[in-house]
Design an enzyme around this catalytic site. Structure first.
Site: not given
Length: 527
Positions: A141-142
């Site tokens: 996600v990051e």
């Protein structure tokens, strides 16, 4: 008011968690002293406590023995999927994110390829700490597990740490090294930070992840608001910005897809359930070019495993070095026996907060350093500054002059052999094929006009070139050249009487790539 981490909570945290690494961190060293910026204000009151918790976690716990059942898995991603425990509710936002990832499956393949050298270590540490295995998906996600990922806000690495939070959790940041990009070190810090947050958000992992993303102050205040009104304080009951209400669904959507790939007709990524790398500690100056030669690796591959290093020469200090798992058991002793590298010291003179009317040239002159040294020490790609921005001030340098090290190396102007063909097998990735053929991922991509994230198909033919053995008769002196404004590959080649093709090969770069001022190139000059 932000609540303080109590001794009781800290004790409970220590009792429930196992150690992430064998490396001990010492808070309060001169190198790690800094002034907290406004953007880091939520953690300011807790910085010392947070570091104490991180240190205590490292000192008072011992690693667990590997679980025999976990070793039976063939696929590391399946090992993660079978241990995930967070509840995934029926939620429109989660469903929307699932559809996004189903439409963009290349993102998952990219993340898996990026994670391959490091994921076994991350999974093992999460298991040792008894943390949710869903957290292994957080770097997707990051950053899609890209250690070089960054943003204009100054966050870096697979976990997207700010400078301040990184320093609070023991990540060194100086002119030579940035722990936020060091995958092993930043993962240790991220787990410390997440455990710290978990203990302060009523032991709700989703709220801890939200605080990791948006800042603990915002989440802590939302919890206090709900508590004061007699409302539930779980993540789904909090009033948080849209950024957070999409961040958590992304994580849970990934978890759901990994748990049930057959349900969504999406192939599960394949990674061998075995360590790909190991970490050794170095306590001396190191030449990564010589270390790569000792490890029988290309410099680009060693730097891929160690993205925290900004240059190929590292000054005398204590740093983790990531090497392939297949390396000899005594590789740390072999590296220690390499000739020591003398690097001109860059002594930090502290931190400086930008004021109205400041410029890089003005700040550099006031602190007796250079604009380029400031840019390198602070990962700046331009001369633009913001009022209130914090800068690390390095010592005096002469960045416009080539840095020549007194080391000799065998000239590496090898001759390429005729092109050969490799047939892609099921489960192959560019990274795996590169390791088999002893070439880099970038070279394979260039030779076959593929992107580094290209999907490979079984039976696909890839062209590659092996090199003849290096010429051993002509000794050459290796040097590091810092690119100046206006430089090109052709002008550098002409100045040092080498070939453009050799510069490209020595530095594993593309011929059509634009050079950046301050970029470092390794050159080999005939004596």
């Amino acid at each position: 008011m932000l609540k303080k981490l109590s001794v009781a909570v800290a004790a409970a945290l220590l009792a429930s968690c196992a150690v992430p690494t064998s490396q001990d961190k010492t808070a309060g060293s001169a190198e790690d002293q800094y002034q907290t910026s406004a953007s880091d204000a939520p953690i300011q009151d807790k910085a010392a406590t947070a570091q104490q918790v991180a240190n205590a976690l490292l000192r008072h716990n011992s690693p667990l023995e590997p679980d025999a059942e976990l070793a039976q898995y063939d696929n590391l991603w399946q090992r993660i999927a079978d241990q995930m425990t967070l509840t995934v509710p029926d939620n429109d936002d989660i469903e929307s994110q699932k559809q996004f990832f189903i439409r963009n499956q290349k993102l998952l393949k990219t993340a898996s390829d990026n994670a391959e050298p490091f994921l076994y270590h991350i999974v093992t540490e999460l298991e040792r700490r008894k943390m949710p295995l869903e957290l292994a998906l957080l770097p997707i996600v990051e950053s899609t597990y890209n250690p070089k990922a960054g943003s204009f806000s100054g966050v870096l690495g697979i976990w997207q740490f700010t400078q301040g939070t990184g320093r609070n959790f023991g990540l060194k940041q100086n002119a030579w090294y940035d722990g936020r990009r060091d995958v092993i070190e930043s993962s240790r810090a991220a787990m410390d930070y997440l455990q710290y947050l978990y203990s302060n958000v009523d032991q709700d992992w989703l709220s801890a992840v939200a605080a990791f993303n948006a800042g603990e102050g915002r989440v802590f205040k939302a919890i206090e608001r709900n508590r004061s009104k007699g409302k539930p304080t779980d993540f789904w009951s909090l009033n948080l910005p849209k950024q957070n209400t999409s961040y958590i669904p992304k994580l849970l959507a990934l978890a759901e897809l990994l748990k049930h790939p057959e349900k969504y007709a999406i192939p599960m990524p394949m990674l061998a359930n075995q360590p790909q790398t190991k970490v050794i500690q170095i306590n001396r100056g190191l030449d990564l070019v010589k270390a790569a030669d000792l490890l029988n690796l290309r410099v680009a591959e060693l730097r891929r495993l160690n993205p925290g290093f900004k240059t190929t020469t590292v000054p005398s200090a204590s740093y983790p070095l990531v090497v392939p798992f297949r390396s000899a058991d005594d590789i740390d002793q072999q590296i220690a026996a390499l000739p020591k590298v003398k690097v001109a010291p860059v002594a930090s003179t502290g931190r400086y907060q930008v004021k109205s009317g400041d410029s890089l040239s003005k700040i550099a002159a006031a602190h007796k350093t250079s604009v380029k040294a400031l840019q390198r020490a602070n990962n700046l790609n331009s001369s633009q500054l913001k009022i209130g921005q914090l800068l690390t001030i390095p010592g005096l340098e002469q960045p416009d002059e080539p840095v020549v090290t007194a080391r000799t190396a065998k000239k590496s102007n090898t001759l390429a052999s005729e092109g050969q063909t490799y047939t892609v097998k099921s489960g192959d990735s560019l990274w795996e094929i590169g390791k088999k053929l002893n070439v880099s991922t970038e070279q394979l991509s260039n030779w076959n006009k593929l992107g580094t994230t290209a999907q490979l198909k079984p039976g696909q033919k890839l062209t590659y070139y092996s090199e003849s053995k290096p010429q051993t008769t002509a000794a050459a002196k290796s040097m590091t050249y810092k690119v100046r404004p206006g430089d090109s590959l052709a002008s550098i080649a002409q100045r040092f009487k080498v070939k453009v093709a050799d510069i490209v090969k020595w530095n594993n770069i593309k011929t059509n790539m634009y050079l950046q001022p301050g970029q470092e190139l390794t050159l080999y000059l005939t004596s």
